[in-house]
Design a protein around this motif. Sequence first.
Motif, PDB file in Angstrom:
ATOM      1  N   ASP A   7       7.209  28.950  -7.284  1.00  0.00           N
ATOM      2  CA  ASP A   7       5.821  29.326  -7.579  1.00  0.00           C
ATOM      3  C   ASP A   7       4.915  28.202  -7.089  1.00  0.00           C
ATOM      4  O   ASP A   7       5.358  27.070  -6.923  1.00  0.00           O
ATOM      5  CB  ASP A   7       5.644  29.499  -9.096  1.00  0.00           C
ATOM      6  CG  ASP A   7       6.194  30.826  -9.574  1.00  0.00           C
ATOM      7  OD1 ASP A   7       6.348  31.742  -8.738  1.00  0.00           O
ATOM      8  OD2 ASP A   7       6.481  30.934 -10.780  1.00  0.00           O
ATOM      9  N   PRO A   8       3.643  28.501  -6.890  1.00  0.00           N
ATOM     10  CA  PRO A   8       2.755  27.439  -6.401  1.00  0.00           C
ATOM     11  C   PRO A   8       2.514  26.361  -7.468  1.00  0.00           C
ATOM     12  O   PRO A   8       2.532  26.664  -8.670  1.00  0.00           O
ATOM     13  CB  PRO A   8       1.457  28.174  -6.074  1.00  0.00           C
ATOM     14  CG  PRO A   8       1.528  29.461  -6.800  1.00  0.00           C
ATOM     15  CD  PRO A   8       2.969  29.790  -6.980  1.00  0.00           C
ATOM     16  N   PRO A   9       2.268  25.129  -7.033  1.00  0.00           N
ATOM     17  CA  PRO A   9       1.879  24.087  -7.987  1.00  0.00           C
ATOM     18  C   PRO A   9       0.450  24.337  -8.471  1.00  0.00           C
ATOM     19  O   PRO A   9      -0.247  25.202  -7.925  1.00  0.00           O
ATOM     20  CB  PRO A   9       1.959  22.804  -7.160  1.00  0.00           C
ATOM     21  CG  PRO A   9       1.818  23.235  -5.743  1.00  0.00           C
ATOM     22  CD  PRO A   9       2.325  24.634  -5.655  1.00  0.00           C
ATOM     23  N   HIS A  10       0.054  23.605  -9.474  1.00  0.00           N
ATOM     24  CA  HIS A  10      -1.291  23.773 -10.036  1.00  0.00           C
ATOM     25  C   HIS A  10      -1.996  22.420 -10.095  1.00  0.00           C
ATOM     26  O   HIS A  10      -1.525  21.505 -10.778  1.00  0.00           O
ATOM     27  CB  HIS A  10      -1.183  24.388 -11.430  1.00  0.00           C
ATOM     28  CG  HIS A  10      -2.507  24.754 -12.003  1.00  0.00           C
ATOM     29  ND1 HIS A  10      -3.160  25.924 -11.679  1.00  0.00           N
ATOM     30  CD2 HIS A  10      -3.339  24.077 -12.834  1.00  0.00           C
ATOM     31  CE1 HIS A  10      -4.329  25.959 -12.301  1.00  0.00           C
ATOM     32  NE2 HIS A  10      -4.461  24.848 -13.000  1.00  0.00           N
ATOM     33  N   ILE A  11      -3.110  22.312  -9.377  1.00  0.00           N
ATOM     34  CA  ILE A  11      -3.830  21.028  -9.363  1.00  0.00           C
ATOM     35  C   ILE A  11      -4.517  20.812 -10.708  1.00  0.00           C
ATOM     36  O   ILE A  11      -5.214  21.698 -11.206  1.00  0.00           O
ATOM     37  CB  ILE A  11      -4.866  20.976  -8.217  1.00  0.00           C
ATOM     38  CG1 ILE A  11      -4.170  21.194  -6.872  1.00  0.00           C
ATOM     39  CG2 ILE A  11      -5.604  19.636  -8.230  1.00  0.00           C
ATOM     40  CD1 ILE A  11      -5.117  21.244  -5.686  1.00  0.00           C
ATOM     41  N   ARG A  89      -5.635  21.319  -1.475  1.00  0.00           N
ATOM     42  CA  ARG A  89      -4.675  22.308  -1.972  1.00  0.00           C
ATOM     43  C   ARG A  89      -3.268  21.812  -1.643  1.00  0.00           C
ATOM     44  O   ARG A  89      -3.088  20.983  -0.742  1.00  0.00           O
ATOM     45  CB  ARG A  89      -4.941  23.705  -1.413  1.00  0.00           C
ATOM     46  CG  ARG A  89      -4.777  23.818   0.068  1.00  0.00           C
ATOM     47  CD  ARG A  89      -5.031  25.252   0.548  1.00  0.00           C
ATOM     48  NE  ARG A  89      -4.782  25.328   1.992  1.00  0.00           N
ATOM     49  CZ  ARG A  89      -4.741  26.450   2.691  1.00  0.00           C
ATOM     50  NH1 ARG A  89      -4.935  27.609   2.089  1.00  0.00           N
ATOM     51  NH2 ARG A  89      -4.495  26.437   3.986  1.00  0.00           N
ATOM     52  N   ILE A  90      -2.295  22.331  -2.362  1.00  0.00           N
ATOM     53  CA  ILE A  90      -0.923  21.826  -2.267  1.00  0.00           C
ATOM     54  C   ILE A  90       0.055  22.992  -2.256  1.00  0.00           C
ATOM     55  O   ILE A  90      -0.171  24.007  -2.916  1.00  0.00           O
ATOM     56  CB  ILE A  90      -0.592  20.942  -3.494  1.00  0.00           C
ATOM     57  CG1 ILE A  90      -1.583  19.774  -3.592  1.00  0.00           C
ATOM     58  CG2 ILE A  90       0.827  20.386  -3.431  1.00  0.00           C
ATOM     59  CD1 ILE A  90      -1.535  19.081  -4.926  1.00  0.00           C
ATOM     60  N   ARG A  91       1.124  22.830  -1.499  1.00  0.00           N
ATOM     61  CA  ARG A  91       2.243  23.769  -1.653  1.00  0.00           C
ATOM     62  C   ARG A  91       3.541  22.978  -1.674  1.00  0.00           C
ATOM     63  O   ARG A  91       3.559  21.804  -1.298  1.00  0.00           O
ATOM     64  CB  ARG A  91       2.236  24.851  -0.577  1.00  0.00           C
ATOM     65  CG  ARG A  91       2.338  24.344   0.824  1.00  0.00           C
ATOM     66  CD  ARG A  91       2.291  25.510   1.811  1.00  0.00           C
ATOM     67  NE  ARG A  91       2.424  25.012   3.175  1.00  0.00           N
ATOM     68  CZ  ARG A  91       2.630  25.787   4.237  1.00  0.00           C
ATOM     69  NH1 ARG A  91       2.736  27.104   4.084  1.00  0.00           N
ATOM     70  NH2 ARG A  91       2.739  25.273   5.438  1.00  0.00           N
ATOM     71  N   SER A 109      -1.444  26.281  -3.822  1.00  0.00           N
ATOM     72  CA  SER A 109      -2.096  26.153  -5.126  1.00  0.00           C
ATOM     73  C   SER A 109      -3.533  26.646  -4.997  1.00  0.00           C
ATOM     74  O   SER A 109      -3.993  26.953  -3.900  1.00  0.00           O
ATOM     75  CB  SER A 109      -2.123  24.678  -5.543  1.00  0.00           C
ATOM     76  OG  SER A 109      -3.033  23.967  -4.701  1.00  0.00           O
ATOM     77  N   GLN A 110      -4.232  26.654  -6.101  1.00  0.00           N
ATOM     78  CA  GLN A 110      -5.683  26.868  -6.033  1.00  0.00           C
ATOM     79  C   GLN A 110      -6.291  25.690  -5.284  1.00  0.00           C
ATOM     80  O   GLN A 110      -5.660  24.641  -5.166  1.00  0.00           O
ATOM     81  CB  GLN A 110      -6.263  26.995  -7.452  1.00  0.00           C
ATOM     82  CG  GLN A 110      -6.712  25.692  -8.119  1.00  0.00           C
ATOM     83  CD  GLN A 110      -5.593  24.865  -8.747  1.00  0.00           C
ATOM     84  OE1 GLN A 110      -4.442  24.921  -8.356  1.00  0.00           O
ATOM     85  NE2 GLN A 110      -5.980  24.056  -9.727  1.00  0.00           N
TER      86      GLN A 110
END
Length: 122
Positions: A7-11, A89-91, A109-110
């Motif tokens: 799942d994507p990370p969350h900043i 943003r990050i993945r 991520s967002q």
Amino acid sequence: TSRVKPDPPHIKNLSFHNDDLYVQWENPQNFISRCLFYEVEVNNSQTETHNVFYVQEAKCENPEFERNVENTSCFMVPGVLPDTLNTVRIRVKTNKLCYEDDKLWSNWSQEMSIHHHHHHHH
Ligand SMILES: *[C@@H]1O[C@H](CO)[C@@H](O)[C@H](O)[C@H]1NC(C)=O
Ligand SMILES: *[C@@H]1O[C@H](CO)[C@@H](O)[C@H](O)[C@H]1NC(C)=O
Ligand SMILES: *[C@@H]1O[C@H](CO)[C@@H](O)[C@H](O)[C@H]1NC(C)=O
């Protein structure tokens, strides 16, 4: 083994210390930090640059971040230009330390943005 798409990370937080931008985020559930490989994208409004950082060990040296909550990771972007808006943003994907498969990126991520204000000295 089957392919793993996290799942994507969350900043969680962006902050500046001098000209260094600290990015803190929460990893997807069920993944520990050292088993992930990170792509951190930082766009700068002024230069319109699109900086991409590939990160294996997502840890900040700054002691302020040492009490990092479990499963929270941190990355520092040095020397950001003042008076700019920075959007991050990050993945993530799994890495070879823990998984056979290291091909599938998570969704992004967002996005989160922060202004870097110039500090005027009098
Ligand atoms: C990833 O993005 C795709 C396309 O926007 C969406 O359909 C999918 O549900 C997302 N998956 C996750 C795990 O967020
Ligand atoms: C973000 O991090 C900075 C520096 O550690 C801290 O001062 C600030 O309160 C944090 N903001 C949030 C929303 O957690
Ligand atoms: C950064 O810029 C690129 C190229 O214009 C764009 O595709 C991407 O979505 C932007 N990312 C962020 C975090 O703003």
